[in-house]
Design a protein around this motif. Structure first.
Motif, PDB file in Angstrom:
ATOM      1  N   GLU A 184       0.749  -1.224  -0.015  1.00 16.15           N
ATOM      2  CA  GLU A 184      -0.018  -0.049   0.023  1.00 16.15           C
ATOM      3  C   GLU A 184       0.942   1.427   0.082  1.00 16.15           C
ATOM      4  OE1 GLU A 184      -3.547   2.042   2.642  1.00 16.15           O
ATOM      5  OE2 GLU A 184      -2.861   0.212   3.068  1.00 16.15           O
ATOM      6  N   GLY A 185       0.491   2.070  -1.019  1.00 16.62           N
ATOM      7  CA  GLY A 185       1.339   3.538  -1.049  1.00 16.62           C
ATOM      8  C   GLY A 185       2.488   3.474  -2.162  1.00 16.62           C
ATOM      9  N   VAL A 186       2.685   2.314  -2.701  1.00 14.19           N
ATOM     10  CA  VAL A 186       3.607   2.011  -3.856  1.00 14.19           C
ATOM     11  C   VAL A 186       2.862   2.202  -5.119  1.00 14.19           C
ATOM     12  CG1 VAL A 186       5.465   0.556  -4.776  1.00 14.19           C
ATOM     13  CG2 VAL A 186       5.218   0.677  -2.453  1.00 14.19           C
ATOM     14  N   VAL A 187       3.505   3.159  -6.035  1.00 10.55           N
ATOM     15  CA  VAL A 187       2.772   3.472  -7.115  1.00 10.55           C
ATOM     16  C   VAL A 187       3.609   2.581  -8.230  1.00 10.55           C
ATOM     17  CG1 VAL A 187       2.312   5.072  -9.127  1.00 10.55           C
ATOM     18  CG2 VAL A 187       2.236   5.734  -6.534  1.00 10.55           C
ATOM     19  N   SER A 231      18.948  -4.315   1.456  1.00 10.16           N
ATOM     20  CA  SER A 231      18.475  -3.523   0.334  1.00 10.16           C
ATOM     21  C   SER A 231      18.521  -2.140   0.419  1.00 10.16           C
ATOM     22  CB  SER A 231      16.744  -3.804   0.492  1.00 10.16           C
ATOM     23  OG  SER A 231      16.161  -3.388   1.998  1.00 10.16           O
ATOM     24  N   THR A 232      18.716  -1.429  -0.664  1.00 10.27           N
ATOM     25  CA  THR A 232      19.008   0.016  -0.737  1.00 10.27           C
ATOM     26  C   THR A 232      17.724   0.381  -1.534  1.00 10.27           C
ATOM     27  OG1 THR A 232      21.411  -0.293  -0.901  1.00 10.27           O
ATOM     28  CG2 THR A 232      20.395   1.855  -1.765  1.00 10.27           C
ATOM     29  N   LEU A 233      16.958   1.299  -1.026  1.00 16.36           N
ATOM     30  CA  LEU A 233      15.801   1.941  -1.865  1.00 16.36           C
ATOM     31  C   LEU A 233      15.914   3.228  -1.744  1.00 16.36           C
ATOM     32  CD1 LEU A 233      13.271  -0.034   0.275  1.00 16.36           C
ATOM     33  CD2 LEU A 233      13.996  -0.717  -1.975  1.00 16.36           C
ATOM     34  N   GLU A 234      15.622   3.775  -3.316  1.00 12.42           N
ATOM     35  CA  GLU A 234      15.646   5.202  -3.601  1.00 12.42           C
ATOM     36  C   GLU A 234      14.153   5.745  -3.906  1.00 12.42           C
ATOM     37  OE1 GLU A 234      17.349   8.569  -6.574  1.00 12.42           O
ATOM     38  OE2 GLU A 234      18.323   6.792  -5.946  1.00 12.42           O
ATOM     39  N   PHE A 235      13.502   6.658  -2.871  1.00 16.70           N
ATOM     40  CA  PHE A 235      12.436   6.734  -2.900  1.00 16.70           C
ATOM     41  C   PHE A 235      12.031   7.837  -3.774  1.00 16.70           C
ATOM     42  CE2 PHE A 235      10.155   3.996  -0.090  1.00 16.70           C
ATOM     43  CZ  PHE A 235      11.142   3.379   0.714  1.00 16.70           C
ATOM     44  N   GLU A 236      10.978   7.815  -4.667  1.00 16.49           N
ATOM     45  CA  GLU A 236      10.527   9.145  -5.457  1.00 16.49           C
ATOM     46  C   GLU A 236       9.136   9.272  -5.148  1.00 16.49           C
ATOM     47  OE1 GLU A 236      13.593   7.783  -9.133  1.00 16.49           O
ATOM     48  OE2 GLU A 236      11.298   7.578  -9.338  1.00 16.49           O
ATOM     49  N   PHE A 237       8.599  10.592  -5.639  1.00 17.03           N
ATOM     50  CA  PHE A 237       7.228  10.888  -5.089  1.00 17.03           C
ATOM     51  C   PHE A 237       6.603  11.358  -6.330  1.00 17.03           C
ATOM     52  CE2 PHE A 237       8.396  10.063  -0.930  1.00 17.03           C
ATOM     53  CZ  PHE A 237       9.495  10.588  -0.692  1.00 17.03           C
ATOM     54  N   SER A 238       5.310  10.756  -6.486  1.00 19.05           N
ATOM     55  CA  SER A 238       4.536  11.508  -7.627  1.00 19.05           C
ATOM     56  C   SER A 238       4.164  12.889  -7.683  1.00 19.05           C
ATOM     57  CB  SER A 238       3.240  10.535  -7.840  1.00 19.05           C
ATOM     58  OG  SER A 238       2.624  10.513  -6.511  1.00 19.05           O
ATOM     59  N   ALA A 254       9.308   0.421   5.820  1.00 16.80           N
ATOM     60  CA  ALA A 254       9.113  -0.799   6.690  1.00 16.80           C
ATOM     61  C   ALA A 254       8.505  -1.987   5.972  1.00 16.80           C
ATOM     62  CB  ALA A 254       8.491  -0.358   8.029  1.00 16.80           C
ATOM     63  N   ALA A 255       7.318  -1.803   5.399  1.00 14.07           N
ATOM     64  CA  ALA A 255       6.506  -3.011   4.598  1.00 14.07           C
ATOM     65  C   ALA A 255       7.548  -3.445   3.607  1.00 14.07           C
ATOM     66  CB  ALA A 255       5.118  -2.367   4.243  1.00 14.07           C
ATOM     67  N   LEU A 256       8.140  -2.846   2.782  1.00 16.86           N
ATOM     68  CA  LEU A 256       8.893  -3.287   1.636  1.00 16.86           C
ATOM     69  C   LEU A 256      10.161  -4.266   2.173  1.00 16.86           C
ATOM     70  CD1 LEU A 256       9.265  -0.205  -0.784  1.00 16.86           C
ATOM     71  CD2 LEU A 256       8.044  -2.422  -1.266  1.00 16.86           C
TER      72      LEU A 256
END
Length: 308
Positions: free
Chosen positions: A230-233, A281-288, A267-269
């Motif tokens: 939830e929340g991932v596009v 894991s290395t996650l780069e977050f981007e916002f719509s 946290a969910a990912l």
């Protein structure tokens, strides 16, 4: 009172002692086989001695790699030194293949120019070798289940045990029927078996060193599972590889609908990725949508991003 020294029961230390014992026994056996091969004139016995020497070398390489791999990460190797064991496996398997090819050549030459062989000497020395090979294989068997490094050394020992059986059979046929050609035939069979296992195992080691996708993980399935959070596009720029035999890693860009949900999504990912045995894991977050946040980069083309 009642204090116990658990270091004496450390499984890794016990494993190293077993490897060291196996090295010493195989070096001694190699000397015996060389002398026996020279006295008897047996090519298969000399071939077995050569293979047995490679066993001792492979075990020593495996032992050194284990000790190097235990070193913690530093500024030069930020992921640590565990891949030393993978490199050791590559060296041992490459050596195994080279020995197999050499034995093929020697067997063919012995078919062309047979030489006299003393059957009883061959049988006695090979019988001793078989006992040592079986003991060495038993010493390394339990560790070989979870380590490419030890498995490569273990395969050296297993093939050598089979080689000893073959040498005993060759010596028996020479005694009973004077079939000198069986010595070369057994050598050819030994080399074929060595090559089979060498070529079977080495692609796995190369795949790890080439940072291939871990066995059993399908990237499309991982992406789909991540996008169900939830929340991932959207999930893109995904890379999955093995840091070493027991640690998988992932790198990905994660497009989410709102900066406010970043902690929950993260946290969910990470929890979901652990179910796929991905522990790093290395996650780069981007916002719509461009939202204000001191932790993220300035808005670019309506999107904002930050790393975790």
């Amino acid at each position: 009172m009642g204090h116990k020294h658990h270091s004496h029961d450390d499984p890794s230390k016990m494993g190293e002692r077993r490897l060291l014992l196996a090295v010493g026994v195989n070096v001694l056996l190699t000397l015996v086989q060389v002398v026996g091969g020279i006295v008897s004139g047996s090519l298969s016995l000399m071939a077995d001695a050569l293979h047995n020497f490679s066993d001792a070398a492979s075990l020593l390489i495996a032992l050194v790699a284990i000790r190097v791999g235990r070193n913690p990460p530093d500024q030069f190797k930020t992921f640590g030194y565990k891949r030393a064991e993978t490199i050791a496996a590559l060296i041992n398997l490459t050596t195994l293949i080279m020995i197999g090819l050499y034995l093929c050549y020697e067997a063919i030459m012995r078919f062309i120019t047979p030489e006299p062989i003393t059957g009883w000497t061959v049988i006695m020395v090979a019988a001793v070798a078989l006992i040592v090979d079986v003991v060495t294989a038993l010493l390394t068997y339990s560790q070989s289940k979870n380590s490419m490094n030890i498995k490569a050394a273990f395969l050296h020992n297993v093939t050598d045990a089979l080689a000893s059986v073959g040498v005993i059979l060759a010596g028996t046929f020479i005694l009973l029927f004077n079939w000198l050609w069986t010595d070369a035939a057994v050598t050819l069979l030994i080399s074929g078996y060595v090559l089979y296992y060498g070529f079977k195992e080495i692609p796995k080691v190369i795949h790890l060193l080439m940072e291939g996708t871990p066995e059993g993980i399908k990237i499309d399935m991982v992406i789909s599972a991540m996008e169900e959070i939830e929340g991932v596009v959207n999930i893109h720029h995904v890379h999955v590889w093995q840091l070493d035999e027991h640690r998988n890693a992932l790198e990905a860009h994660v497009l989410i609908s709102s900066v406010a949900s970043i902690e929950n999504v993260k946290a969910a990912l990470k929890g979901m990725l652990h179910s796929y045995a991905i522990t790093h894991s290395t996650l780069e977050f981007e916002f719509s949508e461009c939202e204000k946040s001191d932790d993220c980069s300035p808005c670019v083309n309506g999107n904002r991003s930050c790393q975790d």
